[in-house]
Every structure is written in structure tokens, then in C-alpha cells.
Motif scaffolding. Sequence first.
Motif, PDB file in Angstrom:
ATOM      1  N   GLU A 184       0.834  -1.206   0.000  1.00 61.85           N
ATOM      2  CA  GLU A 184       0.000   0.000   0.000  1.00 61.85           C
ATOM      3  C   GLU A 184       0.867   1.255   0.000  1.00 61.85           C
ATOM      4  OE1 GLU A 184      -3.357   0.564  -0.314  1.00 61.85           O
ATOM      5  OE2 GLU A 184      -3.225  -1.530  -0.960  1.00 61.85           O
ATOM      6  N   HIS A 185       1.959   1.194   0.738  1.00 63.58           N
ATOM      7  CA  HIS A 185       2.889   2.335   0.777  1.00 63.58           C
ATOM      8  C   HIS A 185       3.477   2.584  -0.614  1.00 63.58           C
ATOM      9  CE1 HIS A 185       6.140   4.959   2.080  1.00 63.58           C
ATOM     10  NE2 HIS A 185       7.014   4.131   1.546  1.00 63.58           N
ATOM     11  N   VAL A 186       3.925   1.524  -1.260  1.00 63.71           N
ATOM     12  CA  VAL A 186       4.504   1.639  -2.601  1.00 63.71           C
ATOM     13  C   VAL A 186       3.452   2.152  -3.580  1.00 63.71           C
ATOM     14  CG1 VAL A 186       5.556   0.356  -4.501  1.00 63.71           C
ATOM     15  CG2 VAL A 186       6.192  -0.175  -2.133  1.00 63.71           C
ATOM     16  N   LYS A 187       2.248   1.642  -3.451  1.00 60.29           N
ATOM     17  CA  LYS A 187       1.154   2.055  -4.335  1.00 60.29           C
ATOM     18  C   LYS A 187       0.872   3.553  -4.203  1.00 60.29           C
ATOM     19  CE  LYS A 187      -3.778   1.140  -5.192  1.00 60.29           C
ATOM     20  NZ  LYS A 187      -4.970   0.382  -4.719  1.00 60.29           N
ATOM     21  N   LYS A 188       0.893   4.063  -2.988  1.00 59.58           N
ATOM     22  CA  LYS A 188       0.616   5.486  -2.765  1.00 59.58           C
ATOM     23  C   LYS A 188       1.687   6.369  -3.405  1.00 59.58           C
ATOM     24  CE  LYS A 188      -2.123   5.053   1.456  1.00 59.58           C
ATOM     25  NZ  LYS A 188      -2.184   5.271   2.922  1.00 59.58           N
ATOM     26  N   VAL A 189       2.943   5.907  -3.355  1.00 59.79           N
ATOM     27  CA  VAL A 189       4.023   6.681  -3.988  1.00 59.79           C
ATOM     28  C   VAL A 189       3.811   6.726  -5.494  1.00 59.79           C
ATOM     29  CG1 VAL A 189       6.504   6.767  -4.451  1.00 59.79           C
ATOM     30  CG2 VAL A 189       5.681   6.207  -2.153  1.00 59.79           C
ATOM     31  N   PHE A 190       3.457   5.584  -6.098  1.00 59.74           N
ATOM     32  CA  PHE A 190       3.196   5.547  -7.543  1.00 59.74           C
ATOM     33  C   PHE A 190       2.026   6.454  -7.916  1.00 59.74           C
ATOM     34  CE2 PHE A 190       5.350   1.239  -7.975  1.00 59.74           C
ATOM     35  CZ  PHE A 190       6.362   1.726  -8.788  1.00 59.74           C
ATOM     36  N   LEU A 213      16.194  -3.374  -1.985  1.00 58.41           N
ATOM     37  CA  LEU A 213      16.209  -4.034  -3.294  1.00 58.41           C
ATOM     38  C   LEU A 213      14.820  -4.502  -3.701  1.00 58.41           C
ATOM     39  CD1 LEU A 213      19.552  -6.043  -3.328  1.00 58.41           C
ATOM     40  CD2 LEU A 213      19.041  -3.785  -4.247  1.00 58.41           C
ATOM     41  N   MET A 214      13.995  -4.884  -2.713  1.00 60.30           N
ATOM     42  CA  MET A 214      12.634  -5.301  -3.040  1.00 60.30           C
ATOM     43  C   MET A 214      11.845  -4.132  -3.637  1.00 60.30           C
ATOM     44  SD  MET A 214       9.704  -6.923  -0.543  1.00 60.30           S
ATOM     45  CE  MET A 214      10.759  -8.301  -0.130  1.00 60.30           C
ATOM     46  N   ASN A 215      11.921  -2.968  -2.973  1.00 59.84           N
ATOM     47  CA  ASN A 215      11.195  -1.800  -3.484  1.00 59.84           C
ATOM     48  C   ASN A 215      11.786  -1.320  -4.809  1.00 59.84           C
ATOM     49  OD1 ASN A 215       9.220  -1.568  -1.522  1.00 59.84           O
ATOM     50  ND2 ASN A 215      10.475  -0.280  -0.189  1.00 59.84           N
ATOM     51  N   ALA A 216      13.109  -1.321  -4.906  1.00 57.86           N
ATOM     52  CA  ALA A 216      13.741  -0.911  -6.164  1.00 57.86           C
ATOM     53  C   ALA A 216      13.346  -1.854  -7.292  1.00 57.86           C
ATOM     54  CB  ALA A 216      15.265  -0.898  -5.997  1.00 57.86           C
ATOM     55  N   GLY A 217      13.238  -3.134  -6.979  1.00 58.61           N
ATOM     56  CA  GLY A 217      12.832  -4.112  -7.991  1.00 58.61           C
ATOM     57  C   GLY A 217      11.408  -3.887  -8.464  1.00 58.61           C
ATOM     58  N   ILE A 218      10.529  -3.510  -7.546  1.00 58.24           N
ATOM     59  CA  ILE A 218       9.134  -3.226  -7.912  1.00 58.24           C
ATOM     60  C   ILE A 218       9.076  -2.049  -8.890  1.00 58.24           C
ATOM     61  CG2 ILE A 218       6.910  -2.375  -7.034  1.00 58.24           C
ATOM     62  CD1 ILE A 218       7.506  -3.968  -4.447  1.00 58.24           C
ATOM     63  N   VAL A 219       9.830  -0.992  -8.563  1.00 54.89           N
ATOM     64  CA  VAL A 219       9.852   0.185  -9.437  1.00 54.89           C
ATOM     65  C   VAL A 219      10.469  -0.176 -10.784  1.00 54.89           C
ATOM     66  CG1 VAL A 219      10.747   2.516  -9.727  1.00 54.89           C
ATOM     67  CG2 VAL A 219       9.967   1.764  -7.473  1.00 54.89           C
ATOM     68  N   LYS A 220      11.561  -0.918 -10.747  1.00 56.04           N
ATOM     69  CA  LYS A 220      12.232  -1.323 -11.979  1.00 56.04           C
ATOM     70  C   LYS A 220      11.295  -2.118 -12.881  1.00 56.04           C
ATOM     71  CE  LYS A 220      16.167  -4.115 -13.595  1.00 56.04           C
ATOM     72  NZ  LYS A 220      17.323  -4.933 -13.174  1.00 56.04           N
ATOM     73  N   ASP A 221      10.574  -3.077 -12.302  1.00 56.72           N
ATOM     74  CA  ASP A 221       9.648  -3.901 -13.090  1.00 56.72           C
ATOM     75  C   ASP A 221       8.549  -3.051 -13.711  1.00 56.72           C
ATOM     76  OD1 ASP A 221      11.115  -6.121 -12.431  1.00 56.72           O
ATOM     77  OD2 ASP A 221       9.758  -6.826 -10.862  1.00 56.72           O
ATOM     78  N   ARG A 222       8.029  -2.106 -12.929  1.00 55.64           N
ATOM     79  CA  ARG A 222       6.942  -1.272 -13.450  1.00 55.64           C
ATOM     80  C   ARG A 222       7.428  -0.387 -14.594  1.00 55.64           C
ATOM     81  NH1 ARG A 222       2.112   1.717 -10.260  1.00 55.64           N
ATOM     82  NH2 ARG A 222       1.223   2.785 -12.053  1.00 55.64           N
TER      83      ARG A 222
END
Length: 296
Positions: A184-190, A213-222
Motif C-alpha cells: 500500500e505504501h509503494v502504491k501510494k508513492v506511484f 532491493l525489493m522496493n527498487a525491484g518493484i519500481v524497476k519492473d513497473r
Amino acid sequence: MNNYVPFNRTAAHRHMEKLAKERPHIRDLFDRDKERATRFVLENDFFILDYGKTHLTDELLEAAEALHAQLHVEQRIEALFKGEKVNITENRPALHTALRLPEGNSLTVEGRDIMPEIYEVRRRMKALSGHFHNRRLTGSTGKPLRYVVNIGIGGSFLGPMTAIHALAPYQKAPVAFMANVDNEHVKKVFEAFPPEETLYIVVSKSFSTPETLMNAGIVKDRLSEMYGLESIRKHFWAVTANPAKAAGFGIAEENIFPMWDFVGGRYSLWSAVGLAVALGLGYDRFEEMLRGAYRA
């Protein structure tokens, strides 16, 4: 200086404990000393410390000075600034102080002057900040990068985040901090920061911190799904002591800022870890922070 002695094993500390148990009433201290309100005050360019309205007494302060001497505090401070291995748990220097030295200084540690590299990183931070604020950095769609997201945890985000919040009136660009691995935190930033207009900074000394790395990977994939893998080179920057791993992640070599083994996480704000501050507030404000820290 590695002759470390725990402070609570000194004679001065035992004497301080004895005095502290007496704990006179503050009203009685003022009755006994009519000049207490002016004597128990410290003042400098930044603040006024009034410690008269505490239980401190002249006897306690004298005992504290004795403790100061028995622990060799002045020599230890000198050792810290000189780059000696004061970090006894990791057997290395703790040179966050060097990061704040004004231009023109030199500091030799183990036969090498470390200042030229520090000054070079500052120059790169200033250049990047200038390009960012002048809208010369563009993302995968050609739109200028206008937002900043700092991806890091612990010392890799707490210092910059505190500075951004404390100096909010001077903010020139929106900055978010992605430390929580909660979706949810990552989603709000996006949702708040459009990826095509966002500059992402991955901050990790080892570049192996799982949450980062988990959060960076999520951003990278998107970003890769939306604009292709090449978009990583346009949107990602890194601050790390392990540039090879950052390059392996896909970050362009020219977008990688070094940090050094002698910089502890909780003090890393003064290094390139403060890049989010330079981008969010402008490099001039970041430089003012360095000057203030040096003077303090």
C-alpha cells in the motif's frame, strides 16, 4: 585510541552516581545561589542552553569534568577528526566529519588524502541538482523529471527525510521516501508521483539490503513494463559503496554516486546519501547544511 574504558567503571562516574542520589530541590538551589540563573547558561550562534532549572550542581559538573578527563574525551575527539580507527566494533574510522569540511582542506587517512574524492562527489551532486531544477533531465517519454523518490531504509532515508520535513518551507521539488515494503505504501508513492516524471535514488551502502532491493525491484519492473528496460538508465540513480552491484541492477555508471566505508549509516546524510535533500531543496541549501554542521 583503542584503550576503551566503559564510563561506568571510572571513579568519576561512581562519584557522580553518589552525588546524583542527593537530588536537591531546584528551588533550594536557586535560594543558595542567587547567580544560578546566569551562571548555568550556555549560548552560541545556534541556541541558548539554560540548565539552571535542572538538578545539576557545581559538584556534579566538577565530577563530570573529572569523568571527561578520565575518559580522555578531548583526545578521542581529536582521534575522530584525524581519521583514526575510533569505530572499535568494525575497526575503522568514522569520518562523517570529513564530509562537512569546506573546500581547500586535506585529510590523509592511511597514506591517502580522502578530500579530493569527497569534493568531486559534491561537484557531481551540484551538477545533477542544477540539471534537475533546470528541467534538463528527461525520462523515457521525454517529459522532464520533476519528482524525487528516495528508496532506502534506516540511515539511508531517516536523515534525508528529517531534513526535508524540517526544511519544508524551502522545498523546490516534491520528494517521497520509499522505505516500507508494504504494498500500500509503494502504491501510494506511484499514485502521487507519475513514474515517467520521477527520478528514483536507490540508497544502500552494500546494495544488498533486502527491503531496499525489493522496493527498487518493484519500481524497476513497473518502469520496464511501461517503457522498456532502457528506462532504468533514464530514471534510476544510486548511492552505494558497491558500484558493481548497482551497475548489475541496470543503473548507468554515470548515475552512481559513491559512499565510503568510513561513513556510518546514521551520519550518512552529509554524503551523497543527502542527494534527495540537494534535489528537493536545491544544492545551495544542502551546502548551507554542510556549513552549519561544520561550524557546530
